[in-house]
Design a protein around this motif. Structure first.
Motif, short mmCIF file in Angstrom:
data_model
loop_
_atom_site.label_atom_id
_atom_site.label_comp_id
_atom_site.label_asym_id
_atom_site.label_seq_id
_atom_site.Cartn_x
_atom_site.Cartn_y
_atom_site.Cartn_z
N ASP A 1 0.84 -1.20 0.00
CA ASP A 1 0.00 0.00 0.00
C ASP A 1 0.88 1.25 0.00
O ASP A 1 2.05 1.20 0.40
CB ASP A 1 -0.89 0.02 1.24
N PRO A 2 0.34 2.39 -0.42
CA PRO A 2 1.10 3.64 -0.33
C PRO A 2 1.53 3.95 1.10
O PRO A 2 0.80 3.67 2.06
CB PRO A 2 0.10 4.69 -0.84
N THR A 3 2.72 4.51 1.24
CA THR A 3 3.28 4.78 2.58
C THR A 3 3.35 6.26 2.92
O THR A 3 3.65 6.62 4.06
CB THR A 3 4.70 4.22 2.67
N LYS A 4 3.12 7.11 1.92
CA LYS A 4 3.29 8.57 2.08
C LYS A 4 4.75 8.95 2.29
O LYS A 4 5.06 10.05 2.74
CB LYS A 4 2.43 9.12 3.23
N LEU A 5 5.66 8.02 1.99
CA LEU A 5 7.09 8.29 2.14
C LEU A 5 7.75 8.28 0.77
O LEU A 5 7.52 7.38 -0.04
CB LEU A 5 7.76 7.24 3.03
N THR A 6 8.59 9.26 0.52
CA THR A 6 9.43 9.25 -0.68
C THR A 6 10.78 8.65 -0.30
O THR A 6 11.05 8.34 0.87
CB THR A 6 9.64 10.68 -1.19
N GLY A 7 11.64 8.51 -1.30
CA GLY A 7 12.98 8.04 -0.99
C GLY A 7 13.70 8.98 -0.05
O GLY A 7 14.50 8.56 0.80
#
Length: 773
Positions: free
Chosen positions: A671-677
């Motif tokens: 699922d999406p985490t709302k975190l970028t690299g």
């Protein structure tokens, strides 16, 4: 008439009485023969299943070696060393300010056995200084490697075999004194011992003493089940007599010393005096003191009842009884007796031996060994496996991930983390497969195949830079809309993360700012087939999808596989299979298998120098800038952030001068985490780097690389005294041929403004590089 018939029958039966007797004797003979065969077969055959033991790397000490005092003390504690004022025995150490004094235990290292050694040194500014070994200056010393786990059979027994000649006499005397004083006099069963036990129990009006001999105890553990019955006891006695009939007392005693159960470590049973000595006292059996030998003999009566960590007073009382018996039997002097009695019950700081201390790394070790060994051999042959794990790095990585999770608050419940740490020689120094340290389930570092996102962009850039006549870091390319027809008939139109068009940008800016459109346009120009081939070279994997989306990381890889791919960037053009095992010995210490590194050059160092320069810029002025929220500002490193579609995967792969670390953050549901690299994987990476010792990355230009000042806006040659220029490396004569005059800027740039890759100020990275020339 009836009476006479009865008498005749009686006479007939009396004449047949030898028959049942003969049958009974024959049956007994057959039973004895079978029992005798069982006794000899097991005793003479393979007596034990010995787990393979896995060791970490030995901690090497040399002048200037990076080492923090807290890391050293952590490793010494894990090794079971005792902290004392004046170390005299193996397994003891002292610390006085910045000075360390260690009595290292003897150990059969991979390169050869080494005796007990006294190592003295200081730790000054987190570096080793004034190193001495046995009172002499030394260039190199090392501690014995930490046992980090084993490869066990299903029964989970652990032991270290010893020969009787290795066992100190007072250990044998203590055992016999408390367990079987008539051992050398009876024939397997002691009538005297049984009578003495019965009388003692009668006087106490309760069961306080058993009458079993050491031979009977061995039979009970070696041949029979724990069942309590007269039949089992009778069988035990017969086996004991048969054992004594065939084998010498010393053979029986040696087997008993290696077989006896002496405690538990987690789920694993500790068997034998050899392992128990290390488990309880952190030293080999031959190095035990008299009071420690008496403690082991005391524990033999019941490891749960006489657990020295839980019941020190109870153990002391029984230990003192052992010492009293030794004195009565004139096996020790009065002075030795008094000295031993004065000693406190002192065992290892922690009796917590986790069978697999670092399960994710041990999983990797098993997979490497599966290529050469059967699972049965690994679990039963007692192999000694010397691995590449660095316990300090592993533990600090675990702490860094725990700290990252704490910072995530409630969101941490749905997140997972994986990380791999690799040395400059390609040795795996740490593996994290779960956010919970020590978790023995799904190993995400090895098995979680996740989209690598923007970690693929350096592959596209490398493909282009391999054509220096066409592409350099100064080459400009459009970041405008780009479309690629797919075989399905659809058209792929990638977007930047900010949905913006950044115009024409240099290839360096394309990477540092992680622009999707520019990357895809570049990949389209050089050709998808060439990008695929670069992937194949970097990964060693021939099955690379024929899909243009691989240029933006639509490719499933595990963190371990990413580490293998990024090792070539780290090494400057060389590829190797990452290594977790250095070598294997048999249980006698004989070397049977070595695992040397095999390194192959697949890209020219000149091209890889440009890649390292660009990836260094990612951290100094690009998407990796946030690393300096955790790392020291003077650390030079290189790497690349990675974010997959919808922020399902957050990556960072980066390296310093001597360490490569790959970190992934995501969740198992994808699922999406709302975190970028930049906000996920990079934070984990930076916190790891802030905790471990390492060298800064130094870029030394190889032959064939020239640096030139280039105007950022045009990509043409300029001058060092102009604004808006940077000092870029070029392969051969690929630098621009045209020059531009210095631009006129309307307003000077404030000196405190952060470095940027667009605009008119020369990047701080270039001034730093110029100073290092």
């Amino acid at each position: 008439m009836r009476l006479s018939v009865s008498r005749d029958k009686l006479r007939f039966l009396l004449r047949l009485w030898p028959v049942p007797v003969v049958v009974l004797l024959a049956f007994s003979a057959i039973m004895l023969y079978q029992m005798d065969g069982i006794v000899r077969e097991k005793f003479e055959g393979k007596r034990w299943r010995l787990p393979s033991l896995v060791y970490a790397r030995p901690l090497e000490l040399y002048e200037g070696a990076p080492l923090r005092d807290e890391d050293l003390e952590m490793e010494l504690q894990e090794l079971g060393y005792f902290k004392v004022k004046d170390p005299q025995q193996p397994g003891e150490y002292a610390r006085h300010g910045d000075k360390f004094d260690i009595q290292r235990r003897p150990f059969p290292f991979w390169e050869g056995a080494e005796p007990t050694t006294r190592i003295q040194f200081r730790i000054v500014k987190s570096k080793v200084a004034d190193l001495h070994q046995n009172q002499q200056p030394s260039e190199l010393s090392r501690l014995e490697p930490m046992k980090i786990g084993g490869i066990y059979a299903t029964h989970k027994e652990d032991r270290k075999l010893v020969q009787l000649k290795q066992v100190p006499k007072y250990v044998i005397d203590a055992l016999i004194a408390i367990e079987d004083r008539d051992f050398y006099e009876h024939f397997g069963v002691s009538i005297k011992g049984i009578s003495r036990a019965m009388w003692t129990n009668f006087k106490a009006r309760r069961w306080v003493q058993g009458g079993s001999t050491l031979t009977q105890q061995l039979v009970k553990n070696f041949y029979l089940t724990p069942e309590r019955s007269i039949k089992r006891k009778f069988t035990e006695m017969i086996y004991s007599v048969l054992l004594e009939l065939h084998y010498s007392k010393d053979e029986i005693l040696e087997t008993y010393i290696n077989e006896i159960y002496l405690g538990h470590s987690g789920d694993n049973a500790v068997h034998g005096f050899g392992l128990a000595s290390e488990f309880y006292f952190g030293r080999p059996l031959e190095a035990l003191s008299l009071d420690q030998a008496a403690v082991l003999a005391a524990i033999a009566n019941g490891p749960s009842l006489y657990n020295p960590a839980r019941y020190p007073e109870r153990v002391k009382k029984r230990r003192d009884k052992v010492l009293t018996l030794l004195l009565e039997d004139k096996k020790i002097t009065k002075a030795a007796y008094e000295k031993a009695r004065r000693q406190p019950i002192k065992v290892r700081p922690s009796l917590r031996w986790t069978p697999n201390r670092f399960p994710a790394f041990l999983d990797l070790v098993r997979r490497h060994l599966d290529r050469d060994y059967q699972t049965k051999d690994l679990a039963e042959e007692g192999l000694r496996i010397f691995s590449t794990l660095d316990p300090i790095i592993q533990v600090q990585t675990e702490k860094a991930i725990a700290d990252f999770m704490r910072r995530q608050g409630k969101a941490a419940r749905k997140l997972q983390v994986a990380s791999v740490v690799v040395s400059e020689s390609g040795e795996v120094q740490g593996v994290i497969g779960d956010k919970v340290a020590g978790f023995q389930g799904f190993n995400r570092a090895l098995d979680a195949k996740r989209s690598i996102g923007s970690l693929a962009k350096p592959v596209v850039l490398l493909t282009a830079l391999n054509e220096p006549s066409k592409y350099t870091l100064a080459t400009h390319i459009s970041d405008g809309p780009v479309s690629i027809p797919l075989s399905s008939g659809q058209v792929w139109e990638p977007q930047n993360i900010d949905y913006s068009d950044h115009g024409y940008v240099s290839l360096l800016t394309m990477l540092t700012q992680s622009y999707n459109r520019a990357t895809v346009r570049l990949g389209k120009e050089v050709g998808l087939k060439k990008v695929q081939e670069t992937f194949r070279k970097l990964t060693g994997n021939s099955d690379i999808p024929d899909n243009p989306s691989i240029m933006l990381g639509a490719l499933g890889m595990s963190p371990y596989e990413v580490a293998g791919m990024y090792y070539t960037f780290f090494s400057g053009g060389y590829r190797t299979d990452l290594k977790a095992v250095r070598g294997v010995q048999d249980h006698d210490g004989k070397r049977i298998k070595a695992y040397p590194s095999k390194v192959v050059k697949i890209f020219e160092p000149s091209v890889m120098h440009l890649m390292q320069y660009a990836m260094r810029a990612v951290i100094f002025e690009g998407t990796g800038r946030a690393a300096f929220s955790f790392m020291p500002g003077d650390l030079t490193a290189a790497g690349k952030t990675g974010t997959s579609n919808d922020q399902r995967d957050s990556w960072f792969a980066g390296f310093t001068g001597d360490k490569l670390v790959v970190s992934w953050v995501g969740n198992d549901a994808n699922d999406p985490t709302k975190l970028t690299g930049s906000s996920g994987g990079l934070h984990v990476w930076a916190q790891i780097m802030s905790r471990v010792s390492h060298k800064s990355l130094t870029l030394n230009a190889p032959p064939g690389v020239q640096y030139q000042w280039v105007d950022n806006a045009t990509g043409l040659l300029s001058s060092s005294d102009c604004q808006g220029v940077r000092y870029l490396p070029f392969v051969g004569h690929s630098a621009p041929k045209e020059s531009v005059p210095c631009p006129v800027l309307p307003d000077p740039v404030h000196p405190d403004q952060p470095p940027v890759t667009t605009g008119q100020e020369p990047a701080m990275l270039d001034w730093l590089f110029k100073l290092m020339q």
